[in-house]
Design an enzyme around this catalytic site. Structure first.
Site, PDB file in Angstrom:
ATOM      1  N   SER A  66       0.789  -1.234   0.000  1.00 49.41           N
ATOM      2  CA  SER A  66       0.000   0.000   0.000  1.00 49.41           C
ATOM      3  C   SER A  66       0.819   1.280   0.000  1.00 49.41           C
ATOM      4  O   SER A  66       0.235   2.367  -0.137  1.00 49.41           O
ATOM      5  CB  SER A  66      -0.941   0.002   1.206  1.00 49.41           C
ATOM      6  N   GLY A 304       5.662  13.968  11.657  1.00 44.88           N
ATOM      7  CA  GLY A 304       6.216  13.081  10.635  1.00 44.88           C
ATOM      8  C   GLY A 304       5.128  12.602   9.700  1.00 44.88           C
ATOM      9  O   GLY A 304       3.936  12.814   9.932  1.00 44.88           O
TER      10      GLY A 304
END
Length: 460
Positions: A66, A304
């Site tokens: 993915s 992040g």
């Protein structure tokens, strides 16, 4: 504090640590790439195939699962930059062949919603439309009959939406998704070890998928990749860890390629990292939110982004810490890969970026009382049936996903009144505890999130 001395990266120490942890967690082969201080460092460990013993090298390639979604998202943003598309365009206005069984939802779902997994579409419609260049077009036509998992506007991780986005790219560029990726991302970034088709990969050293029981090295899988070409925009980019952090490096550079050419605008890079939605399940992929393609993290105030990938026997992990200029990618071909990721990235990101990663997900030390009558029942979405009884959950693949994995019977241990730690999932999901989160959709339907996917209850 952040460690600014990136030039002092002790590669022999990290090679030894990669070797040690890979063996500890029974991962046959792994690649690790670290972008820090503007330099890409690449390490390899173990074997590509336990049957042949061929070693992993830094120029080997793996299935990234993915993580492909982030590439497709970046590809869509190139169209936004060119003025060919707007994020809030209704998908059906750009792609008339798009549809769902719900006419009202079909008329409202936007490009932004598909990019941020808030379009309500499902994940496990693993529909094989052949190897032809029309495979995405045929997939989108077939998907018109696939029920939504939830009302648009609600988060539910959905691969079907990314195949629709891939088809949208084809319509607006006149190129296949594969060709558009090569021309708009791979070539400008010099990603010579990134591709989408098996015949392109076979010129290189390719990692074999491995499957097996926990606590031992797994065996080579019956086939290398079980996914059809049609799910490529959601699930198949074949790449090296080095190429993956080079792709991340473009985002760190505000959309610029190494030669200074522009791949994405700074505005599009920023938009991809902007939070579009919160998540009910903050544990499966350590997500605090979702942007356009990117999973978003908040590590005690340090932001992040990244993504995880699984390809039935191969597992990948990408983490980027923009304020430190650091990107780390790990690609593996089986075993307890998530444990390897958790141990290795905790050490790497702490040293390179001052990041403290979350503690492992686990049941509550003092579990609350649970009203199982509120939670029990049968939950169903395309490809999956989940049966919840008192303290137990059965997770079964059906429809086009039927042969990808055996049914899983798991014990549910409470974390809160609606969050549970499932044990017994095995390495294909998690050798530790897998998060199971119960919620209520905006239309009042009870649902359960497993793997970030919302599955509505259909029977009590």
């Amino acid at each position: 504090m952040l460690n600014a001395n990136h030039e002092g990266l002790d590669l022999p120490r990290w090679q030894a640590r990669l070797d040690e942890l890979r063996d500890k967690h029974h991962v046959p082969g792994a690649q690790l790439a670290i972008l820090t201080g503007g330099t890409v460092h690449e390490l390899a460990s173990g074997v590509l195939h336990r049957g042949t013993g061929h070693e992993v090298t830094t120029d080997s390639v793996f299935l990234s699962g993915s993580i492909a979604k982030v590439y497709t998202a970046a590809l869509v943003m190139t169209l936004v930059d060119e003025g060919l598309l707007t994020l809030d365009a209704r998908v059906v206005d750009v792609l008339p062949e798009f549809g769902t069984p719900d006419p009202e939802a079909t008329a409202t779902i936007t490009v932004r919603q598909l990019l941020s997994h808030t379009g309500g579409v499902t994940n496990d419609f693993n529909h094989d439309t052949g190897r032809g260049d029309d495979c995405l077009a045929e997939y989108v036509k077939a998907a018109r009959d696939v029920a939504l998992d939830c009302p648009p506007g609600t988060l539910s991780y959905g691969g079907l939406g990314y195949v629709v986005l891939g088809r949208l790219v084809e319509v607006l560029t006149g190129r296949t998704w594969d060709e558009a990726l090569r021309e708009r991302l791979f070539a400008p970034l010099g990603l010579g070890h990134s591709m989408t088709l098996p015949e392109e990969a076979l010129r290189l050293r390719v990692a074999m998928s491995h499957l097996g029981e926990p606590g031992a090295y797994p065996d080579p899988a019956p086939v290398w990749d079980m996914m059809p070409r049609s799910v490529g925009p959601a699930a198949r980019i074949i790449t090296s860890a080095g190429d993956m952090v080079r792709f991340a490096g473009m985002h760190l550079a505000g959309g610029a390629a190494p030669d200074g050419g522009r791949v994405l605008s700074a505005a599009s890079v920023a938009a991809m990292q902007r939070r579009e939605t919160d998540v009910p399940d903050k544990w499966t992929v350590s997500a605090d939110g979702w942007g356009l393609g990117w999973t978003l993290y908040d590590w005690d105030g340090i932001a992040g982004y990244g993504h995880d990938g699984a390809a039935i026997g191969q597992y990948g992990y990408l983490r980027v810490v923009p304020e430190a200029g650091v990107a780390v990618a790990l690609l593996t071909n089986g075993g307890a890969a998530r444990r390897l990721y958790a141990d290795l990235f905790a050490e790497l990101l702490r040293e390179l970026a001052g990041v403290r990663m979350p503690e492992p997900f686990a049941p509550a030390a003092e579990p609350p009382a649970i009203d199982w009558a509120e939670l029990s029942g049968t939950y169903r979405r395309e490809g999956v049936v989940i049966t919840v009884t008192e303290g137990r959950m059965r997770y079964e693949f059906v429809d086009g996903m039927k042969d990808l994995s055996p049914a899983l019977d798991m014990e549910l241990e409470p974390v809160t009144g609606t969050v549970f730690a499932a044990s017994g999932a095995g390495p294909s999901f998690s050798e530790d505890y897998m998060p199971v989160v119960f919620a209520t959709l905006t239309d009042g339907t009870r649902c359960v999130y497993v793997g970030m996917r919302a599955t509505p209850r259909v029977a009590v």
